[in-house]
Design a protein around this motif. Structure first.
Motif, short mmCIF file in Angstrom:
data_model
loop_
_atom_site.label_atom_id
_atom_site.label_comp_id
_atom_site.label_asym_id
_atom_site.label_seq_id
_atom_site.Cartn_x
_atom_site.Cartn_y
_atom_site.Cartn_z
N VAL A 9 0.84 -1.21 0.00
CA VAL A 9 0.00 0.00 0.00
C VAL A 9 0.87 1.26 0.00
CG1 VAL A 9 -1.67 1.33 1.34
CG2 VAL A 9 -1.95 -1.14 1.10
N ILE A 10 1.96 1.25 0.79
CA ILE A 10 2.87 2.40 0.82
C ILE A 10 3.50 2.62 -0.55
CG2 ILE A 10 5.05 3.25 1.79
CD1 ILE A 10 4.30 1.88 4.41
N LEU A 11 3.89 1.55 -1.22
CA LEU A 11 4.47 1.67 -2.56
C LEU A 11 3.45 2.21 -3.55
CD1 LEU A 11 6.61 -1.61 -2.84
CD2 LEU A 11 7.46 0.73 -2.73
N ILE A 58 9.56 5.21 9.50
CA ILE A 58 8.67 5.00 10.65
C ILE A 58 8.31 3.52 10.79
CG2 ILE A 58 6.34 5.45 11.53
CD1 ILE A 58 6.60 8.28 10.46
N TYR A 59 8.07 2.86 9.65
CA TYR A 59 7.70 1.44 9.70
C TYR A 59 8.80 0.60 10.34
CZ TYR A 59 7.12 -3.32 7.97
OH TYR A 59 7.04 -4.68 7.89
N PHE A 60 10.04 0.79 9.88
CA PHE A 60 11.13 -0.04 10.40
C PHE A 60 11.44 0.30 11.86
CE2 PHE A 60 12.19 -0.50 5.81
CZ PHE A 60 12.11 -1.87 5.75
N LEU A 61 11.39 1.57 12.22
CA LEU A 61 11.66 1.94 13.61
C LEU A 61 10.63 1.35 14.55
CD1 LEU A 61 12.78 5.68 13.31
CD2 LEU A 61 14.19 3.72 13.93
N ILE A 131 0.90 1.36 13.75
CA ILE A 131 1.87 1.37 12.64
C ILE A 131 1.19 1.69 11.33
CG2 ILE A 131 3.40 -0.10 11.27
CD1 ILE A 131 4.17 -1.54 13.83
N VAL A 132 0.04 1.06 11.06
CA VAL A 132 -0.68 1.32 9.81
C VAL A 132 -1.11 2.78 9.73
CG1 VAL A 132 -2.79 0.82 8.55
CG2 VAL A 132 -1.46 -1.05 9.49
N SER A 133 -1.65 3.29 10.82
CA SER A 133 -2.13 4.67 10.81
C SER A 133 -0.99 5.65 10.58
CB SER A 133 -2.84 4.98 12.14
OG SER A 133 -3.89 4.07 12.37
N LEU A 134 0.11 5.48 11.33
CA LEU A 134 1.23 6.41 11.20
C LEU A 134 1.89 6.33 9.83
CD1 LEU A 134 3.04 6.34 14.66
CD2 LEU A 134 1.85 8.24 13.61
N CYS A 135 2.08 5.11 9.34
CA CYS A 135 2.77 4.94 8.05
C CYS A 135 1.95 5.53 6.90
CB CYS A 135 3.07 3.47 7.81
SG CYS A 135 4.36 2.79 8.86
N SER A 139 2.94 8.77 4.79
CA SER A 139 3.12 8.65 3.35
C SER A 139 2.29 9.69 2.60
CB SER A 139 2.74 7.24 2.90
OG SER A 139 2.90 7.08 1.51
N LEU A 140 1.04 9.89 3.03
CA LEU A 140 0.16 10.86 2.36
C LEU A 140 0.62 12.30 2.60
CD1 LEU A 140 -3.29 9.21 3.17
CD2 LEU A 140 -2.19 9.34 0.92
N VAL A 141 0.94 12.62 3.85
CA VAL A 141 1.31 14.00 4.19
C VAL A 141 2.64 14.37 3.56
CG1 VAL A 141 1.94 15.54 6.08
CG2 VAL A 141 -0.03 14.02 6.32
N SER A 142 3.66 13.50 3.71
CA SER A 142 4.98 13.83 3.15
C SER A 142 4.94 13.82 1.63
CB SER A 142 6.02 12.84 3.68
OG SER A 142 5.68 11.51 3.31
N GLY A 143 4.14 12.92 1.03
CA GLY A 143 4.01 12.92 -0.42
C GLY A 143 3.34 14.18 -0.93
N TYR A 144 2.32 14.62 -0.21
CA TYR A 144 1.64 15.85 -0.61
C TYR A 144 2.57 17.06 -0.46
CZ TYR A 144 -1.96 19.45 -0.89
OH TYR A 144 -2.71 20.54 -1.25
N TYR A 145 3.39 17.04 0.59
CA TYR A 145 4.36 18.12 0.79
C TYR A 145 5.36 18.15 -0.37
CZ TYR A 145 8.46 20.52 2.64
OH TYR A 145 9.54 21.35 2.80
#
Length: 462
Positions: A9-11, A58-61, A131-135, A139-145
């Motif tokens: 989903v992240i990809l 965030i996912y790996f941490l 984890i799902v919520s944060l990732c 992904s959406l916020v940083s991608g939009y930025y």
């Protein structure tokens, strides 16, 4: 499966931002008439990386950190009667809980293990939701930025290259720290071993006979059931490696010279891949070949000549190991010889040298640093080989220079010591780390000396 679907989903989100960024860049290119700093796909790549990298971080941490957190939190769910027991070990209790969590239940576990496992499962479910919520949110916020930064003045190629260079530098740092961590872990356990066994006994002793003892012995001069003299192991290691190099270096080097200097293009295209197939054969297959074919052949041939050849001999293991590492020498040496400038060959021919003289006195000296590097790699491969030695040379720690007798190596003893249910605190188990540390130091010294040789001869052709 949860982690797999989350990464997918992240990809997908990252690729959506890539296409959005690409589309926006193409639109800007039309509006501003090719005045963009970078090609359109760099803008898409920047949006993709902006969406992908923070969420993966965030996912790996969180994936790594939640295990440490749960391990500390679960201590409060272990009853006092268990923690106060004389033979209590937290790692064993944690393993019981993890086995129950994963469904690996043998017999009927204690009730406290079942209760702790249920609590752990609830923590895992909560952690997965977080984890799902944060990732996904990251992904959406940083991608939009990243998408918002796309404009006619943004230098996306520079930004993308900077991100990639940072990733490459981080990969290098990870590799370095991994090496340091491996060395320190081995050194730490080796120090524990040398607290039980004197270092002079280990380095200069001539008998290797480790046994598990009821009590650890300390202090020099005491003779127990166990003896930890490592000289027979290193003697066997270097004996087998020497035999292997006597096979691999001439055959591999001569093959490289023929393929690069004498063979036609058709012969080279046929024989080079055929030779490199040897590198793809599993070592266990070489071990079977050595134990079932080479060793009986040497034994029967020796009996005809009146020689007493052991059924598990250093010669059989060394010969097969030499066959295994031929591609390491031939392939690298072939590449290095081909890299020698043609102008050196032409100069030799212009001075009246024959083909053989040019190869022997010009090409090979010019390629010497690379040839030495290929031999170093072959030595490292030979010293670290385990399966062939275990199957063909046996486990007898004999101090001998006779290749017809059975010997053993450092790596095979390490495997033998650490396989199975072992008492980790015993000197026998810790001796594996001392052997590994000594082997690392010896190999490191050999590599430093080889690099000195390479540097010395390379200067002649700068």
């Amino acid at each position: 499966m949860f982690n797999f679907y989350l990464l997918i989903v992240i990809l997908l989100i990252s690729f959506i931002f890539f296409f959005l960024g690409l589309k926006e860049a193409k639109k800007l290119k039309l509006v501003h008439k090719n005045s963009l700093h970078s090609l359109p796909h760099y803008y898409g790549l920047y949006a993709l990386l902006a969406s992908l990298l923070p969420s993966l971080g965030i996912y790996f941490l969180m994936t790594i950190g939640d295990d440490f957190l749960f391990s500390n939190m679960i201590k409060s769910y272990i009853p006092d009667e268990v923690t106060n027991a004389k033979n209590y070990n937290f790692l064993i209790a944690l393993a019981q809980i993890n086995n129950s969590v994963e469904g690996l239940i043998f017999g009927t576990p204690p009730q406290w293990v079942t209760n702790a496992a249920e609590v752990w499962k609830s923590w895992v479910q909560t952690s997965n939701i977080i984890i799902v919520s944060l990732c996904l949110l990251t992904s959406l916020v940083s991608g939009y930025y990243g998408f918002l930064k796309i404009n006619e003045n943004f230098r996306s190629r520079n930004a993308v290259e900077k991100i990639i260079m940072t990733l490459l530098a981080a990969s290098s740092v990870i590799a370095i720290f991994t090496t340091i961590a491996i060395i320190f872990s081995i050194v730490f356990e080796s120090v524990r071993f040398f607290a039980l066994i004197p270092i002079d006994e280990f380095l200069f002793g001539t008998v290797w006979n480790p046994q598990f003892e009821g009590a650890e012995r300390a202090g020099s001069g005491q003779q127990g059931l166990s003896q930890y003299g490592a000289i027979p192991l290193f003697a066997g290691t270097f004996l087998i490696s020497f035999i292997a190099l006597c096979v691999a270096v001439p055959v591999g080097l001569f093959s490289a010279i023929y393929l690069s200097e004498y063979a036609s293009s058709k012969e080279r295209a046929f024989f080079k891949p055929l030779l490199e197939i040897l590198a793809g054969v599993p070592t266990v297959v070489y071990g079977f070949f050595a134990a079932l074919t080479v060793a009986p052949f040497l034994r029967s041939s020796g009996s005809i000549l009146g020689l007493d050849v052991a059924s598990e001999s250093a010669l059989a293991a060394g010969l097969v190991m030499g066959i295994m590492i031929i591609p390491f020498v031939s392939s690298l040496s072939d590449d290095v010889i081909n890299a020698v400038p043609q102008s050196l060959r032409d100069a030799g021919y212009g001075l009246g040298s024959t083909k053989n003289e040019t190869v022997l006195k010009i090409v090979l000296p010019a390629a010497l640093p690379g040839v030495v590097a290929s031999i170093i790699l072959a030595v490292s491969r030979a010293v670290g080989e385990t399966m062939i030695v275990v199957m063909a040379a046996g486990l007898a720690a004999n101090l001998t220079a006779n290749p017809l007798e059975a010997v053993t190596t450092v790596t095979s003893q390490i495997v033998t010591i650490l396989v199975g249910d072992q008492e980790f605190e015993s000197a026998k188990t810790l001796s594996a780390f001392a052997l590994a540390l000594t082997l690392i130091i010896i190999t490191l010294c050999m590599n430093f000396y080889a690099l000195h040789v390479v540097k010395k001869y390379r200067e002649q052709y700068d």
